[in-house]
Design a protein around this motif. Structure first.
Motif, PDB file in Angstrom:
ATOM      1  N   LEU A   1      25.750  70.621 -39.150  1.00 44.96           N
ATOM      2  CA  LEU A   1      24.486  70.664 -39.128  1.00 44.96           C
ATOM      3  C   LEU A   1      23.671  72.216 -38.092  1.00 44.96           C
ATOM      4  O   LEU A   1      24.328  72.107 -37.393  1.00 44.96           O
TER       5      LEU A   1
ATOM      6  N   GLU B   1      21.104  73.724 -35.502  1.00 41.26           N
ATOM      7  CA  GLU B   1      20.050  73.589 -34.451  1.00 41.26           C
ATOM      8  C   GLU B   1      18.600  72.715 -35.599  1.00 41.26           C
ATOM      9  O   GLU B   1      18.604  71.286 -35.086  1.00 41.26           O
TER      10      GLU B   1
ATOM     11  N   TYR C   1      20.394  66.861 -36.258  1.00 42.10           N
ATOM     12  CA  TYR C   1      21.530  67.967 -35.974  1.00 42.10           C
ATOM     13  C   TYR C   1      21.955  67.340 -34.333  1.00 42.10           C
ATOM     14  O   TYR C   1      21.017  66.747 -33.504  1.00 42.10           O
TER      15      TYR C   1
END
Length: 805
Positions: A62, A64, A69
């Motif tokens: 993912l 940030e 995340y």
């Protein structure tokens, strides 16, 4: 007997490491893959199969800015697997990253953020350090079963190695189900509310209605001591007890706080309605909160020692202290104030101050992870309350205990080995839980089991725990043990003399120091208090013997008659009537429990005695202290002296390394070697360093033969009845040689003698001896140890009457 007079570590220094560069972090990433034995995922080829079941080779990546995340390391950890891992996962401990990584990634990575916030809460005002003595602090992980059970979800345990100051235990994380998805992908923090009073009520009801087990104390007549009184929490005053009253008891630490006490001058005033309200400014927070909690639970009466015992009335004090076992066992609930170090600490969750726990929640990989409050062993086991001697007896005899910790409450009862946790999860709070699996029982087993436990084993366990605890006043050592003695009484069918069971006095004289030990002294006069032969006369942890011994002493009565320990244990008259003795022994059966011999009556097979012991009203009272003294014991035994006596040398180094941390530079308990007239090692004695370092050739010392025993490695009792062994027939007076046996400095068994000179394979080859120092006509214990039976015989001991003080 002759005598011969025979590093400090630097404090840890915590150093903050410099902020790592991007290159440093990239280098660490490579080291991480090496740790898990998997090549860098950016490499051209991936392994056929990960070696770690928790490792995700191709995790979702993912940005940030996206919810959930995880950093470059955490995204490869299968958190769903870890919180539902099989039991075998407990065997694996793995390192993910240094703490510095968590500091750097704690803003964007959900799991690193959860770790960082939890650690910051634990440290409080103390700064976070990532190095200790130049070593990086690393984050090591393992899975553990949920605290309440082995079934269901598990916990992820984080250990910081080496530990930065202030964090000495594991930090727990588990799956959490919040009310609604409120994390928004960036985590939430929730302050825990006050005590869940409704849950506490359910716990009590659960137990009182028999769902945990039978409640014999509820049906017993409350035979309370004269002058027993309680706090009426509705009228806020002191009232006299009535048999139909139910009451709650408080167990807490005074901690030197000035508090309102019931004394003769205000005794009558405190019985007036509102008396405690008018004096509330003098009540410490713990007592105020206990009054409030008792009323909130729907109970009317509370027992608190400072207010329910007249503190300056010696007669009332003695009556109430002697009844502590009844006071706490008859309470429907004991509140254990296990937070803080004094009576002013209060009960977290009842007073205005918040609890010492903030829940942090993060959503990772589709599940919610949260930090957990401290486990029972950490929250209660490490508390000041659990370090005090007085509170041990209150813990042991209470039927039900509500432990009020800094972060949450726990509940235990005497009917089951596990504890209930203050939690919304029914599997944890106990409302939908059966007993804890058997493998978890040992850590919470009752300290004084009443059935199927050898009496001296139960005694050893409780004495070792008790003597490791602290007392504000040295003279309280026996008073704070009264309730424990009352609970132990039926296991021995005996009362206690200075803390030792009278029916097993000959064997329990052989207790040993388990660490540093010094004489218990009056703080005003500096004179010793309580006899040297009792552990109550010493300050420090001790261990009591459970190995089988054959007593070699005879107690001397006031009329001069000699009697053995068995004479006092058997029915009166059996010592002089062989037929009566044999008939009585026929009613008992001998057996072994984990190597410890015991006896059971054939019609009562669930009670285990170290020796056959008749009920008190059927046998002769004794052994007794010498008339006209308060603590002298009189007995006849063998004592070595003269030219053939033993020589006490320096530290017995082999034995010291095996059993003690004592060295010639750092003294705790000194294992002193005993050499025979030819200089051969015949045995040893353990002497507290305080006394060993003061021994002088100018003083008179002797060894006294207390009992015959065997090496701990010899589990069986040998052929025939050991009680019929004749020492003179078993001892070998001729000097022998066994050149093929191990050298004295290399032997690692419990014979503790020169096996090339003394036959260590001989059955029952050792004597338990006591080293004494004479002051006038009275001998005082210095320590105990063992001597080979042949060495003792060659020392030509003589039998004499000993006065032991």
């Amino acid at each position: 007997m002759s005598t011969t007079t025979d590093d400090a570590r630097a404090a840890p220094v915590a150093v903050k490491s410099p902020k790592p560069s991007d290159a440093d972090l990239a280098q660490f990433g490579k080291a991480f893959w090496k740790t898990v034995a998997i090549p860098d995922p950016k490499a051209s080829s991936l392994p056929e199969k990960p070696s770690k079941k928790w490792f995700l080779p191709n995790p979702q990546t993912l940005q940030e800015s996206e919810p959930g995340y995880l950093c470059e390391v955490c995204r490869h950890v299968d958190f769903k697997y870890l919180v539902n891992a099989p039991l075998e996962q407990l065997l694996e401990e793995f390192t993910l990253f240094p703490l510095e990584w968590v500091v750097q990634k704690g803003e964007e990575c959900g799991f690193c953020r959860l770790i960082l916030k939890t650690i910051q809460d634990l440290l409080g005002d103390r700064g976070l350090v990532t190095q200790v003595e130049g070593k990086d602090v690393t984050c090591e992980f393992r899975t553990l079963p949920m605290e309440a059970d082995f079934t269901g979800r598990g916990d992820i345990c984080l250990l910081l190695q080496p530990s930065p100051g202030g964090i000495d235990a594991g930090i727990m994380f588990s799956e959490f189900t919040p009310r609604g998805d409120t994390t928004g992908g960036r985590g939430i923090s929730v302050q825990c509310p006050g005590i869940d009073v409704e849950l506490v009520k359910k716990w009590c009801h659960h137990c009182l209605t028999g769902r945990c087990g039978s409640n014999p104390t509820l049906a017993q007549e409350k035979n309370m001591p004269k002058g027993f009184r309680l706090i009426d929490v509705q009228n806020n005053c002191i009232v006299d007890f009535e048999p139909d009253y139910h009451y709650v008891a408080l167990s807490y630490v005074w901690g030197g706080v000035a508090t309102l006490q019931n004394k003769k001058a205000i005794r009558k005033e405190l019985t007036e309605a509102g008396a405690l309200t008018r004096r509330s400014y003098r009540l410490p927070n713990t007592i105020k909160d206990a009054i409030k909690l008792t009323e909130t639970l729907g109970e009317r009466y509370l027992w608190v020692d400072s207010l329910c015992i007249v503190q300056d009335d010696d007669e009332d004090k003695a009556l109430q202290i002697a009844a502590m076992d009844r006071i706490y066992s008859f309470a429907i609930l004991t509140i254990a104030a296990a937070s803080g170090a004094s009576a002013d600490s209060g009960l977290p969750g009842m007073s205005a101050g918040p609890r010492d726990f903030q829940r942090h929640v993060e959503k990772v990989q589709g599940i919610y992870l949260s930090n957990r409050p401290k486990w029972f062993s950490m929250a209660i086991g490490a508390s000041t309350w659990n370090s005090r001697a007085w509170t041990l007896q209150e813990k042991v005899v209470s039927a039900r205990i509500l432990y009020v910790g800094a972060q949450r409450c726990f509940f235990t009862c005497q009917h089951r080995p596990d504890e209930f946790l203050e939690s919304e999860d029914p599997a944890e709070n106990g409302l939908e839980r059966t007993h804890r699996p058997k493998r978890f029982k040992e850590s919470n087993v009752n300290l004084i089991p009443t059935l199927r436990s050898v009496n001296i084993v139960a005694y050893r366990r409780i004495v070792e725990t008790y003597t490791s605890r602290q007392l504000s006043f040295p003279s309280d050592i026996l008073n704070a043990f009264k309730a424990i003695e009352a609970r132990l009484h039926p296991l021995f069918r005996s009362d206690f003399v200075f803390g030792l069971p009278r029916s097993e006095l000959d064997s329990q004289l052989l207790w040993q120091p388990a660490g540093p030990l010094k004489r218990r002294r009056d703080p005003t006069t500096n004179l010793p208090i309580f006899p040297s032969w009792s552990w109550a006369g010493w300050v420090g942890e001790v261990r009591c013997p459970t190995n089988e011994t054959l007593s070699r002493i005879e107690w001397v009565e006031a009329d001069g008659k000699r009697r053995s320990g068995n004479d006092y244990r058997y029915p009166a008259g059996a010592d002089a009537d062989v037929i009566k003795r044999l008939a009585y022994r026929a009613g008992w059966r001998g057996a072994l429990a984990r190597g410890v011999p015991y006896y059971t009556e054939r019609n009562k097979p669930e009670s285990y005695f170290s020796h056959p012991t008749a009920p008190e009203d059927e046998r002769r009272p004794g052994p007794n202290v010498k008339p006209g003294t308060d603590h002298h014991l009189i007995f006849e035994a063998e004592m070595e002296e003269g030219t053939e006596a033993f020589h006490i040398g320096g530290h017995y180094k082999t034995w010291a390394l095996h059993r003690n941390e004592c060295t010639e530079d750092t003294h705790t308990v000194c294992p002193l070697v005993l050499r025979d007239a030819d200089g051969h090692v015949a045995g040893y004695v353990l002497v507290p360093a305080e006394l060993a370092l003061q021994m002088s050739p100018a003083n008179r010392y002797n060894l006294i033969n207390i009992a015959r025993t065997k090496k701990s490695e010899q589990e069986g009792r040998g052929e025939g009845n050991p009680d019929l062994l004749v020492d003179a027939e078993d001892a070998t007076m001729e000097k022998e040689s066994f050149p093929d046996r191990p050298d004295v400095d290399k032997a690692n068994d419990s014979s503790a003698c020169d096996q090339r000179r003394f036959d260590a394979e001989k059955p029952w080859c050792l004597y338990n001896v006591m080293l004494v120092e004479w002051i006038g006509e009275v001998a005082y214990r210095l320590g105990v140890g063992t001597v080979h039976i042949d060495a003792w015989a060659r020392a030509k001991p003589r039998r004499t009457v000993i006065t032991l003080g």
